[in-house]
Design a protein around this motif. Structure first.
Motif, PDB file in Angstrom:
ATOM      1  N   THR A   1      10.121 -37.099  -3.907  1.00 23.41           N
ATOM      2  CA  THR A   1      10.896 -37.321  -5.121  1.00 23.41           C
ATOM      3  C   THR A   1      11.369 -35.972  -5.641  1.00 23.41           C
ATOM      4  O   THR A   1      10.579 -35.032  -5.770  1.00 23.41           O
TER       5      THR A   1
ATOM      6  N   GLN B   1      10.028 -36.755 -12.894  1.00 24.41           N
ATOM      7  CA  GLN B   1       8.955 -37.083 -11.961  1.00 24.41           C
ATOM      8  C   GLN B   1       7.908 -37.975 -12.619  1.00 24.41           C
ATOM      9  O   GLN B   1       7.456 -38.973 -12.035  1.00 24.41           O
ATOM     10  N   SER B   2       7.529 -37.621 -13.839  1.00 18.85           N
ATOM     11  CA  SER B   2       6.495 -38.398 -14.520  1.00 18.85           C
ATOM     12  C   SER B   2       6.994 -39.778 -14.913  1.00 18.85           C
ATOM     13  O   SER B   2       6.197 -40.709 -15.078  1.00 18.85           O
TER      14      SER B   2
ATOM     15  N   LEU C   1       8.927 -41.684 -13.046  1.00 20.69           N
ATOM     16  CA  LEU C   1       9.179 -42.504 -11.860  1.00 20.69           C
ATOM     17  C   LEU C   1       7.859 -42.996 -11.289  1.00 20.69           C
ATOM     18  O   LEU C   1       7.040 -42.216 -10.809  1.00 20.69           O
ATOM     19  N   SER C   2       7.657 -44.293 -11.340  1.00 23.74           N
ATOM     20  CA  SER C   2       6.421 -44.889 -10.837  1.00 23.74           C
ATOM     21  C   SER C   2       6.635 -45.377  -9.409  1.00 23.74           C
ATOM     22  O   SER C   2       7.620 -46.067  -9.111  1.00 23.74           O
ATOM     23  N   LEU C   3       5.706 -45.012  -8.517  1.00 25.91           N
ATOM     24  CA  LEU C   3       5.764 -45.420  -7.121  1.00 25.91           C
ATOM     25  C   LEU C   3       4.386 -45.885  -6.664  1.00 25.91           C
ATOM     26  O   LEU C   3       3.363 -45.489  -7.252  1.00 25.91           O
TER      27      LEU C   3
ATOM     28  N   ASP D   1       0.962 -45.992  -4.368  1.00 22.48           N
ATOM     29  CA  ASP D   1       0.140 -44.879  -3.888  1.00 22.48           C
ATOM     30  C   ASP D   1       0.425 -44.544  -2.430  1.00 22.48           C
ATOM     31  O   ASP D   1       0.153 -43.438  -1.977  1.00 22.48           O
TER      32      ASP D   1
ATOM     33  N   ARG E   1       3.102 -39.156  -1.656  1.00 18.34           N
ATOM     34  CA  ARG E   1       4.268 -38.677  -2.390  1.00 18.34           C
ATOM     35  C   ARG E   1       4.283 -37.158  -2.491  1.00 18.34           C
ATOM     36  O   ARG E   1       3.280 -36.531  -2.832  1.00 18.34           O
TER      37      ARG E   1
END
Length: 322
Positions: free
Chosen positions: A189, A196-197, A199-201, A203, A207
């Motif tokens: 990302t 960055q904080s 954007l949730s992806l 585990d 990442r």
């Protein structure tokens, strides 16, 4: 073409009406990526994305080939050559080829590593290996099944994320996020810490977090009157970088990604810069599309990828023998 505005907003009527076409597109992609590919005798690293438009793939490829070179690995890049007329396989020669023949990204990448343009990715990769490649880096091609990938890196713009979460044409996705991430080995990302904080992806896959930083050239940007133009996936990112450098940004023009720089367009851009008494500035990718007669008049702001913690990438490269 430029992305429709509704791609970046929560799904609405337009996305709902286009959903049946999106289902067809997603189904076709799923069938395509399931096809068997060619196994090369050298490792294949794919740098791709899940969305249409720019996410930072080109700076990622540059970082990768430089990282591999530091390990003593001769990596060659294979690209489709979007926007170019040559079908290949052909090795890009910046002295004889132009962007109209091979595309702007391959022309830029050829300054960092041997680069091949090939509509047939397998044929391009075979040509690279025959020419001495110890690793092949695919510029894009995550949804192309021609080659078996030993390492797949999905690049995501942390600010844009996955847009409205819908597949083309209802949204920017080339395939559903879950399906794409299931085939990825790493997700990179790229963006500012706040992006960055936000954007949730999942585990998995692991990442990486990165940012694009201006290359230190000694140029005193602060206070410089600038007229900026850019034909990349998200031109505003380039304009924001210039603002962060403290330039006197007097005007901007956002062009479509890979938009041809025709004589008429260049004249209009030059006239606007002159009217604003500002220095024309563009990106590295746009600069390779400029005619030679203008390259001394338009300044370029190069950027390079900085990865916050490259340990997962280093481990992945070691796993595939690089």
């Amino acid at each position: 073409m430029k992305a429709p505005g509704f791609w970046s907003r929560p799904p609405g009527l337009a996305a709902a009406l286009l959903w049946p076409l999106s289902a067809v597109y997603a189904g076709a992609t799923a069938r395509r990526v399931a096809q068997p590919g060619l196994r090369l005798e050298v490792p294949v690293i794919c740098v791709g994305n899940l969305t249409a438009g720019g996410t930072g793939k080109t700076p990622t490829v540059i970082d990768l080939v430089n990282r591999l070179a530091a390990r003593g690995v001769r990596a060659h890049v294979v690209s489709r050559g979007y926007g170019g007329s040559l079908t290949g396989p052909v090795q890009v020669d910046p002295q004889t080829h132009d962007a109209g023949q091979v595309g702007d990204e391959p022309l830029l990448l050829a300054a960092f590593a041997p680069t091949w343009v090939a509509r047939d990715r397998a044929a391009g990769a075979r040509a690279a290996v025959a020419a001495g490649a110890q690793a092949v880096v695919l510029d894009d091609g995550f949804q192309n099944p021609a080659l078996i990938k030993d390492l797949s890196i999905v690049v995501v713009d942390a600010g844009a994320g996955f847009g409205n979460g819908r597949v083309i044409p209802a949204g920017p996705l080339r395939e559903p996020v879950a399906a794409g991430l299931a085939r990825a080995d790493l997700v990179l990302t790229i963006g500012a810490p706040a992006q960055q904080s936000g954007l949730s992806l999942p585990d998995t896959p692991p990442r990486l977090r990165g940012r694009l930083e201006p290359l230190a050239t000694g140029m005193p940007w602060a206070g410089l009157p600038v007229f900026a133009f850019a034909g990349i996936g998200r031109p505003e990112k380039f304009f924001d970088t210039l603002r962060d450098l403290g330039v006197d940004l007097r005007g901007t023009v956002a062009l479509a990604d890979h938009q041809p720089l025709t004589p008429g367009l260049l004249k209009r851009l030059g006239d606007q810069a002159a009217q604003l008494s500002a220095q024309p500035v563009t990106t590295e990718k746009d600069a390779v599309r400029l005619p030679a007669s203008l390259r001394g008049q338009v300044m370029t702001l190069p950027v390079r990828l900085q990865i916050e913690d490259a340990a997962p990438l280093d481990a992945a490269l070691a796993r595939i023998g690089l």
